[in-house]
Scaffold this active site. Sequence first.
Site, PDB file in Angstrom:
ATOM      1  CG  ASN A  18      -1.718   1.224   1.397  1.00 16.04           C
ATOM      2  OD1 ASN A  18      -1.724   2.081   0.519  1.00 16.04           O
ATOM      3  ND2 ASN A  18      -2.412   1.344   2.519  1.00 16.04           N
ATOM      4  CD1 TRP A  19       3.625   0.944  -2.621  1.00 20.55           C
ATOM      5  CD2 TRP A  19       3.574   1.840  -4.682  1.00 20.55           C
ATOM      6  NE1 TRP A  19       4.325   0.113  -3.461  1.00 20.55           N
ATOM      7  CE2 TRP A  19       4.307   0.635  -4.729  1.00 20.55           C
ATOM      8  CE3 TRP A  19       3.405   2.577  -5.854  1.00 20.55           C
ATOM      9  CZ2 TRP A  19       4.876   0.149  -5.911  1.00 20.55           C
ATOM     10  CZ3 TRP A  19       3.966   2.098  -7.028  1.00 20.55           C
ATOM     11  CH2 TRP A  19       4.700   0.892  -7.060  1.00 20.55           C
ATOM     12  CE  LYS A  20      -0.193   3.099   4.824  1.00 23.02           C
ATOM     13  NZ  LYS A  20      -0.141   3.174   6.266  1.00 23.02           N
ATOM     14  CG  HIS A 104      -5.842   1.769   5.108  1.00 25.78           C
ATOM     15  ND1 HIS A 104      -5.385   2.714   5.993  1.00 25.78           N
ATOM     16  CD2 HIS A 104      -4.841   0.869   4.957  1.00 25.78           C
ATOM     17  CE1 HIS A 104      -4.146   2.399   6.356  1.00 25.78           C
ATOM     18  NE2 HIS A 104      -3.792   1.282   5.739  1.00 25.78           N
ATOM     19  CD  GLU A 106      -2.994   5.312   6.821  1.00 24.40           C
ATOM     20  OE1 GLU A 106      -2.927   5.347   5.583  1.00 24.40           O
ATOM     21  OE2 GLU A 106      -2.139   4.729   7.536  1.00 24.40           O
ATOM     22  CD  GLU A 176      -3.417  -2.557   7.162  1.00 22.42           C
ATOM     23  OE1 GLU A 176      -2.354  -2.825   6.596  1.00 22.42           O
ATOM     24  OE2 GLU A 176      -4.023  -1.488   6.996  1.00 22.42           O
ATOM     25  N   GLY A 182       2.621   2.180  10.916  1.00 23.46           N
ATOM     26  CA  GLY A 182       3.585   3.273  10.814  1.00 23.46           C
ATOM     27  C   GLY A 182       4.283   3.603  12.114  1.00 23.46           C
ATOM     28  CB  SER A 222       5.321  -1.968  11.939  1.00 20.91           C
ATOM     29  OG  SER A 222       4.928  -0.637  12.241  1.00 20.91           O
ATOM     30  N   GLY A 243       2.967  -1.080   4.269  1.00 17.30           N
ATOM     31  CA  GLY A 243       3.008   0.344   3.958  1.00 17.30           C
ATOM     32  C   GLY A 243       4.438   0.784   3.672  1.00 17.30           C
ATOM     33  N   GLY A 244       5.078   1.403   4.665  1.00 17.08           N
ATOM     34  CA  GLY A 244       6.402   2.015   4.487  1.00 17.08           C
ATOM     35  C   GLY A 244       7.428   1.124   3.801  1.00 17.08           C
TER      36      GLY A 244
HETATM   37  P1  13P Z   1       3.090   0.332   7.696  1.00 15.12           P
HETATM   38  O1  13P Z   1       3.611  -0.946   7.073  1.00 15.12           O
HETATM   39  O2  13P Z   1       3.831   1.552   7.228  1.00 15.12           O
HETATM   40  O3  13P Z   1       2.958   0.219   9.179  1.00 15.12           O
HETATM   41  O4  13P Z   1       1.591   0.540   7.120  1.00 15.12           O
HETATM   42  C1  13P Z   1       0.697  -0.513   7.216  1.00 15.12           C
HETATM   43  C2  13P Z   1      -0.512  -0.182   6.428  1.00 15.12           C
HETATM   44  O5  13P Z   1      -1.290   0.684   6.797  1.00 15.12           O
HETATM   45  C3  13P Z   1      -0.733  -0.920   5.185  1.00 15.12           C
HETATM   46  O6  13P Z   1      -2.021  -0.702   4.679  1.00 15.12           O
END
Ligand code: 13P
Length: 260
Positions: A18-20, A104, A106, A176, A182, A222, A243-244
Site C-alpha cells: 500500500n503505497w499510500k 483502511h 486511515e 491491521e 507506521g 509495520s 506500507g512504508g
Molecule cells: P506500515 O507498514 O507503514 O505500518 O503501514 C501498514 C498499512 O497501513 C498498510 O495498509
Amino acid sequence: MPRKEREVTMRRPLMAGNWKMFLDIPGAGKLAEELVSGTKNVTDRDILVCPSFPLLSRVAQAVEGSAVQLGAQNLYYEESGVFTGEVSAAMLRSVPCSYVIVGHSERRHVFGESDELVGKKVASALKQGLRVILCVGELLEEREEGNTKRVVKRQIERGLDGVEEAALEDVVVAYEPVWAIGTGKTATPKDADNVHAYIRTVLSTKFSKTAASEMRILYGGSVKPENVDGLMAKANIDGALVGGASLKSESFLRIIKFET
Ligand code: 13P
C-alpha cells in the site's frame, strides 16, 4: 522452500504493498519496474501494489504481462455521477486494476468513513468485478479496553453485509491493528495469529466453514524484512499488507520472498 501447515489449506499467500500518498509518476514507474524484474522467478505467491490514483496508469504499464498485480487504495460506491473528487469501480477496472483496498484505518479514522460506507464500497467493488481487500483493526484504546474482538467482528459483519458467499472468493481481509501502523510496533506473530483465527471464526459464522477456511487474511502494521518470516510462519496469516517497507524495492522484494 519449507512447507508449512497453511499450505495444506491451499491459501496462496498475497503480498501487497500500500503505497499510500507517496511517490510520483517517475518514482512509481521505477519502483514497479524493479519489482517486476525482481519477481520474475516468484511463482508460488501473489504480488500486488496499490499506488494512489494518478500513478495507476503508469504502474499498469510497468506491470503489464508480469506477475505483479495492480490495485487502488479507495473508491466510491456510485457507478458515476456528480461526485467531485471521487473514483468509481468502473474507472478502476478500466486502468486496469484488479483489486481495491476498502476501509483502511486511515480512511476510517482520518476521513471518518463509517462501517456502513465501507460496506457500500465493498458491495459496489465486487459487483463491478474488482477484488476487495477489506481492512479491519482496533485502535490502541480499544485494544487496552479489551475490545479487539468486538471491533473486528463489527467491522467484518458490516463490511460484508449483503455479500453473497459466492462473491467471497474475491474478498481478502486485512487485519491491521491501528496502533501498529507506521509506528514500528508490530503485533507479535502469536497475537496476530490469534486475531486472524478469531476473524476466521466470525467469517465461518456469517458464511460457511469452507468459505471461511479458504479466505485469505493478511496482516498489516509495520511489516518489515526483519519480521515477515515470523509472521508468515503462522497458520492463519496468509499474506501481508505493507506500507512504508513497500516503498523501496529492496525491502519489499525481501518481504515478498519471505521464507518460513
Ligand atoms: P506500515 O507498514 O507503514 O505500518 O503501514 C501498514 C498499512 O497501513 C498498510 O495498509
